[in-house]
Design an enzyme around this catalytic site. Structure first.
Site, PDB file in Angstrom:
ATOM      1  N   ASP A 183       0.848  -1.195   0.000  1.00 24.97           N
ATOM      2  CA  ASP A 183       0.000   0.000   0.000  1.00 24.97           C
ATOM      3  C   ASP A 183       0.885   1.248   0.000  1.00 24.97           C
ATOM      4  OD1 ASP A 183      -2.324   1.508  -0.059  1.00 24.97           O
ATOM      5  OD2 ASP A 183      -2.607   1.479   2.100  1.00 24.97           O
ATOM      6  N   GLY A 226      -2.093   7.773   4.064  1.00 21.80           N
ATOM      7  CA  GLY A 226      -1.179   6.882   3.363  1.00 21.80           C
ATOM      8  C   GLY A 226       0.242   6.911   3.869  1.00 21.80           C
TER       9      GLY A 226
END
Lengths: 313, 429
Positions: free
Chosen positions: B310, B329
């Site tokens: 990710d 993120g």
């Protein structure tokens, strides 16, 4: 009257970011110091000079009447130079980040920054970037430490102690920084805390803070020494947290009918500003035998003077 | 290219059920010529230069199914060159890129640009996805067929979820016709509205809006129900909770699908957010230790198919903000393998299972001939000292953005070198 200059006051923290970071000793230090200012604030000459030459910046990103004026007054009474930043005209509106603002202010060598911000943790971020002490005047829904301290001082003034008291905090707990700070503080000082709110306004896993939770207000205030009401934001009605003001008042408003479940001499508190007829009956709010709401405001100045003095050192 | 000989390595190649001490021979064409215990000094001509790996490990090059690259539009966060350098240092040789760029990858003309940039600037294999819907707005389907024919590997709205069940239903029908791979980021937008971290004690303590587990469950249950009637290649990008693992385990027998988990959710929990660490603002959010344990269990019993990094590079300006304002993120492609090895070192998961989830499983889902050491295949592999201790330092990261969620963490296991098409493109100092 004169405030005696004592030896340096000991506090474990550099900043006042939240009650979570304070020890019982810290809290007692602040409350004791604040008690000494109560008389000063009632006297004719209210100004002393223990913060003479110090610069205090009030940085309010959210509109506030009482907290901002209380901090401003507190600083001025101690002789500090107080500057209140008007955010609506500032660079922040032009897209400057909090950190850049912090750097700019830091370059002006303030001794203390008082910050209120709509985002939880904004004061923590600020405190990492400036050299001076940071006082949290409310960050998002996380903490409002001086409010909790002034509440504690008010209770102490009336009841002489906090340990063993049964205290209900009622209303919009989910969005309330006042509730969170009070839960930490009252728990720390040995009170039994009941939390009363409709499930939609109850934060997840709040029971892990060591409080009793109730969705039935009558049960929640039962035998309480103190009933602390919280302000209900109007926008809660539009997003289906609640159905209507009148239904909220019916089930969660503090009415003469519901206060009967508390102890006979129970005190009523509210951090203000109040929505009369929504979270509190207007006559109860003004009942001089029960309501200590005005006293909270009064002691607020003393508590903030104590915090400014202690954290400026 | 000269022929290369390696011996004395612990070779793990789950695709070929290979787990043995042996060697590997790379041909002049960059393909694997021989691999396994048969490759030893006895059958290598003595004039050849042989590298003795002394028990270090050889894994197939890692296939990372969820990576964000800043091209086009956010080159200052990461470009193909920096991405591939970062990937190589972590043993990653193939990546699936997300379409959330500016503009969004949603039509054929951008794909040409992307393929060209990927080819010219990147040293690793780039497999771009395109958005499921135009501008990833969840409304109008993109041209799955045409995009596929241009080299799009699969379809996803990346950081977004198809919220409308009617549209999802139709997407599944089209995907079934065109044999397209659908990758869903499972999060109900209404239940997670304004949410920043797991809805629980930490959210209450920090005063942050929570994202309930039900937001993920709702989409997973909805999609798996739809899938019963519209069979297609369907993959859940990442799951985060114990409840999701349960549902997936239960539905496995009924319908065909696959699912992934981020290394972040396998290694960290909500407590790590500490004092508003914005590098740990992730989607899906970090949840409780109970959830993390359930995810590890799910990986162990192969309820969860793949581990992804990710990898979402964000520059300082997007992270040095209040938690509410900070971007979601974390950077992670460089630490994907070493952090995964932690699960082996602490006895949670077999090494082979971990490598499978990083190599052959994602390749299988993507239907690409990567993530294995089959004879005749491109020699994409890495050599790893799985015991070497090191500490993650922000300034040592190769990625353009330094938003690692595990700064100062002590890891065990480091990539020594990484090969793509038989060429050594990374060598650790």
């Amino acid at each position: 009257m004169a405030i005696k200059s004592k030896k340096a006051i000991k506090i474990s923290q550099k900043h006042l970011l939240g009650i979570q970071n304070l020890s019982v000793n810290d809290v007692n230090t602040i409350l004791n110091e604040a008690s000494e200012f109560i008389e000063l604030n009632k006297s004719k000459n209210k100004k002393i000079d223990i913060l003479k030459g110090k610069t205090q910046i009030n940085l309010f990103f959210e509109p506030s009447t009482r907290t901002q004026s209380s901090f401003e007054l507190a600083g001025k009474r101690l002789g500090a130079d107080v500057m209140s930043m008007n955010i609506t005209n500032s660079a922040i509106k032009k897209g400057e980040t909090l950190i850049d603002t912090a750097m700019t202010l830091n370059a002006m060598h303030p001794d203390i920054i008082v910050i209120r911000h709509q985002d939880s943790g904004a004061c923590n971020l600020l405190s990492q970037k400036v050299n001076c002490a940071v006082l949290n005047a409310g960050d998002g829904r996380r903490e409002h430490p001086t409010q909790a301290l002034l509440d504690a001082l008010t209770i102490k003034n009336r009841r002489k102690k906090i340990e063993g008291l049964k205290i209900a905090i009622c209303g919009d707990i989910l969005h309330s920084r006042v509730a969170r700070s009070n839960i930490y503080l009252l728990n720390m000082l040995g009170a039994e805390v009941n939390i009363v709110a409709p499930t939609n306004l109850m934060p997840k896993e709040i029971e892990k803070f060591g409080v009793n939770i109730f969705s039935d207000m009558k049960k929640g205030v039962k035998d309480c020494d103190i009933v602390m009401m919280l302000r209900l934001q109007n926008e809660r009605m539009t997003s289906s947290f609640l159905s209507s003001n009148r239904e909220y008042y019916e089930y969660y408003g503090l009415t003469p009918d519901k206060i009967k479940y508390a102890k006979e001499d129970a005190l009523i508190m509210h951090p203000g500003p109040m929505n009369r007829g929504i979270e509190i009956d207007t006559n109860l709010a003004d009942d001089i035998n029960k309501s200590v709401i005005k006293e909270q405001v009064e002691l607020g100045v003393a508590v903030r003077m104590a915090c400014l003095k202690i954290f400026c050192e | 290219m000269k022929k290369k000989y390696f011996i004395n390595a612990n070779i793990i190649d789950p695709h070929n059920s290979l787990n043995e001490i042996g060697g590997i021979i790379i041909g002049e064409n960059g393909k694997i010529e021989a691999v396994g215990k048969k490759v030893n000094t006895n059958n290598i001509p003595s004039r050849e230069k042989v590298i003795d790996l002394n028990g270090k490990y050889i894994f197939p090059g890692i296939v990372d199914m969820r990576v964000f690259v800043g091209e086009p539009g956010y080159e200052y966060k990461e470009n193909f060159r920096t991405l591939s350098e970062a990937a190589l240092s972590g043993g990653v040789t193939s990546v699936v890129t997300m379409p959330n760029t500016n503009p969004v990858i949603d039509n054929v003309s951008i794909v040409d640009f992307l393929k060209r940039r990927g080819r010219d600037k990147s040293k690793i294999n780039i497999y771009p996805t395109a958005a499921l819907t135009v501008k990833a707005e969840g409304e109008n389907m993109t041209e799955f067929g045409l995009l596929q024919s241009k080299g799009i590997i699969g379809f996803t709205d990346g950081v977004k979820t198809i919220q409308n069940p009617r549209i999802m239903n139709r997407i599944m029908n089209s995907a079934s016709d065109l044999k397209s791979l659908i990758i869903q980021h499972a999060e109900d937008a209404e239940l997670s509205k304004d949410g920043m971290i797991n809805d629980g004690i930490i959210a209450t303590k920090l005063g942050l809006q929570g994202i309930p587990i039900s937001a993920e469950l709702l989409i997973i249950e909805r999609d798996l129900t739809l899938l019963e009637y519209n069979s297609c290649r369907y993959h859940i990008s990442q799951i985060s909770s114990a409840n999701s693992v349960d549902i997936i385990r239960e539905r496995r027998n009924k319908v065909n699908f696959s699912c992934g988990v981020s290394i972040n959710n396998l290694s960290l929990n909500e407590n790590d957010i500490g004092d508003f660490k914005t590098f740990l603002k992730l989607s899906p959010p970090l949840r409780t230790e109970t959830d993390r344990n359930a995810l590890v269990q799910g990986l162990k019993d192969e309820t969860i198919d793949v581990i992804v990094s990710d990898h979402k590079p964000e520059d300082e300006e997007n992270k040095r903000l209040t938690f509410a304002q900070a971007e979601t993120g974390a950077s992670g492609i460089e630490t994907l393998l070493p952090l995964s090895l932690e699960l082996y070192h602490n006895g949670s998961v077999e090494l082979e299972t971990i490598i499978k989830a990083l190599t052959s499983k994602p390749a299988e889902i993507l239907k690409i001939n990567k993530g294995n050491l089959s004879i005749g295949n491109d020699a994409d592999f890495c050599i790893v000292d799985i015991n070497k201790p090191w500490v993650v330092r922000k300034e040592k990261l190769i990625s353009k953005s330094k938003n690692t969620p595990i700064e100062d963490k002590k890891l065990q296991g480091k990539v020594i070198s990484t090969f793509v098409n038989g060429e050594e493109l990374f060598k650790s100092e």
